[in-house]
Design an enzyme around this catalytic site. Structure first.
Site, PDB file in Angstrom:
ATOM      1  N   ASP A 136      10.041  56.355  55.715  1.00 34.65           N
ATOM      2  CA  ASP A 136       9.483  57.351  56.647  1.00 34.65           C
ATOM      3  C   ASP A 136       8.225  58.040  56.108  1.00 34.65           C
ATOM      4  OD1 ASP A 136      11.578  56.853  58.381  1.00 34.65           O
ATOM      5  OD2 ASP A 136      12.820  58.479  57.600  1.00 34.65           O
ATOM      6  N   MET A 178      11.120  52.978  63.513  1.00 38.51           N
ATOM      7  CA  MET A 178      11.964  53.991  62.870  1.00 38.51           C
ATOM      8  C   MET A 178      11.209  55.291  62.579  1.00 38.51           C
ATOM      9  SD  MET A 178      14.678  52.226  60.313  1.00 38.51           S
ATOM     10  CE  MET A 178      16.321  51.847  60.928  1.00 38.51           C
TER      11      MET A 178
HETATM   12  O1  F6P Z   1      15.356  57.596  56.672  1.00 37.52           O
HETATM   13  C1  F6P Z   1      15.128  56.262  56.819  1.00 37.52           C
HETATM   14  C2  F6P Z   1      15.614  55.761  58.152  1.00 37.52           C
HETATM   15  O2  F6P Z   1      15.434  54.371  58.177  1.00 37.52           O
HETATM   16  C3  F6P Z   1      14.982  56.403  59.372  1.00 37.52           C
HETATM   17  O3  F6P Z   1      13.695  55.947  59.672  1.00 37.52           O
HETATM   18  C4  F6P Z   1      15.993  56.057  60.425  1.00 37.52           C
HETATM   19  O4  F6P Z   1      15.871  56.913  61.530  1.00 37.52           O
HETATM   20  C5  F6P Z   1      17.288  56.225  59.693  1.00 37.52           C
HETATM   21  O5  F6P Z   1      16.990  56.025  58.321  1.00 37.52           O
HETATM   22  C6  F6P Z   1      18.380  55.299  60.089  1.00 37.52           C
HETATM   23  O6  F6P Z   1      19.532  55.674  59.396  1.00 37.52           O
HETATM   24  P1  F6P Z   1      20.820  54.771  59.179  1.00 37.52           P
HETATM   25  O7  F6P Z   1      20.451  53.648  58.271  1.00 37.52           O
HETATM   26  O8  F6P Z   1      21.816  55.684  58.589  1.00 37.52           O
HETATM   27  O9  F6P Z   1      21.191  54.242  60.530  1.00 37.52           O
END
Ligand code: F6P
Length: 359
Positions: A136, A178
């Site tokens: 991010d 994302m």
């Molecule tokens: O923080 C990194 C990230 O990939 C974000 O961009 C995304 O919204 C989130 O993690 C997704 O989280 P998880 O892997 O817990 O679904």
């Protein structure tokens, strides 16, 4: 014998192994008597004393390998002071493991939440050195985080692939990128992939402006439009609501799997154009780290080892203006690095005709 603990925490990314390798190789070169203790699945391993003494060979051959050889998990900061289901005091348990293993320092490799917990452990008296991980790129105090550019590559590739099929069919495509809170990844991949419209959380959009941008392309003879939309993109209307009101609105409205689908339905209704949605999702965190990330991971890792040698604890190693810097953990904990809507990059993107749905 000196012992250094190491863990990777939160969502993974492509360059975690490259970073651990950087720290480890530099430490092994500095000291003949160093032992690295690897905690499994992030802070969970520290809480439940789930660890292994790493062999130096484990850090070889992993420069290009995605994921993390230690495993990771999300341990929300807001629950750190809440006992686990068996009544275990998590903070006390982490301290207990640290002292029981006689660690000289704990190396924490993680994103925002993980840095907050790192700061909490620092306040509790542990020696911490942390490193900035996240696709991010939203960590305050570091211009860049490792993982970001590898994810930009994947997301850009997704937009590139969509380009050809969008053009063949004359469709409107939404690629959801994302980033729930910040739009760095969407912004970079959107510009690199030639998206026509980029929607990010920092710039709430007006649906009529978005629709007008699509219609404008049709009028100028372009038969397709690509939107790069962040997971956390939000309309002006919704941005004006309180969290509670927004939750209520979503509960009472139609259920869409994500923002791209909701937006797609609105655009279809207002333009009559055929819409398709693509969500590359966790692909953006997978695969090999790009060369740039391998380089910064190695540099940050080596710098972290040097900080351990200098006994400079309580800092996150950072990268600013292409230089390695260090930022006190108490300064970064709880802060987000967001995209400034008035920054040059936004102005430049607008000047080449990219719409952000705001004007
Ligand atoms: O923080 C990194 C990230 O990939 C974000 O961009 C995304 O919204 C989130 O993690 C997704 O989280 P998880 O892997 O817990 O679904």
């Amino acid at each position: 014998m000196r012992r250094i603990g190491m863990l990777t925490s939160g969502g993974d990314c492509q360059s975690l192994n490259a970073t651990m390798r950087g720290v480890a190789k530099a430490l092994y070169k500095m000291y003949d008597d160093v032992e690295i203790v690897g905690f499994e699945d992030g802070y969970k391993g520290l809480m439940y004393a789930d660890y292994r003494i790493m062999k130096p060979s484990e850090f070889s051959g992993i420069l290009t390998r995605g994921g993390t050889i230690l495993g990771t998990s999300r341990q929300p900061f807001k629950l750190m002071k809440t006992p686990d289901e068996n009544g275990l005091d998590k903070v006390a348990a982490m301290k207990h493991t640290y002292y029981k293993l006689k660690l000289e320092c704990l190396v924490v490799i993680g994103g925002n939440g993980s840095q907050k917990t790192a700061n909490l452990l620092r306040e509790e008296g542990l020696n911490i050195v942390s490193l900035p991980k996240t696709i991010d790129n939203d960590l305050w105090g570091s211009e860049l985080t490792f993982g970001f550019h590898s994810a930009v590559d994947v997301a850009t590739n997704a937009i590139d692939c969509i380009h050809t099929t969008a053009a063949s069919h004359g469709r409107v495509f939404i690629v959801e990128i994302m980033g729930h809170k910040v739009g760095w990844l969407t912004l970079y991949a959107g510009i690199a992939g030639g998206a026509d419209i980029i929607l990010i959380p920092e710039i709430p959009y007006d649906i009529d402006v978005v629709v007008e941008a699509i219609k404008g392309r049709v009028r100028s003879g372009k038969n397709f439009t690509i939107l790069a939309v962040a997971e956390g993109a939000i309309s002006r209307e919704d941005a004006a609501l309180t969290k509670k009101e927004l939750k209520e609105k979503k509960k009472n409205g139609p259920a869409y799997p994500s923002v791209a689908y909701a937006l797609g339905a609105q655009i279809q209704e207002k333009t009559g154009q055929e819409i398709r949605v693509t969500v590359p999702g966790h692909m953006q965190r997978g695969g090999e780290p790009c060369p740039f990330d391998r380089v910064i991971s190695t540099r940050l890792g080596a710098a972290a080892a040097q900080m351990i040698k200098n006994e400079e604890y309580g800092y996150m190693v950072a990268l600013n203006d292409s230089q390695i810097t260090k930022v006190p953990l108490e300064e970064i904990a709880g802060k987000l690095k967001t995209v400034d809507p008035n920054s040059d990059i936004i102005k430049e993107a607008k000047s080449v005709g990219i719409s952000f749905g705001d004007e």
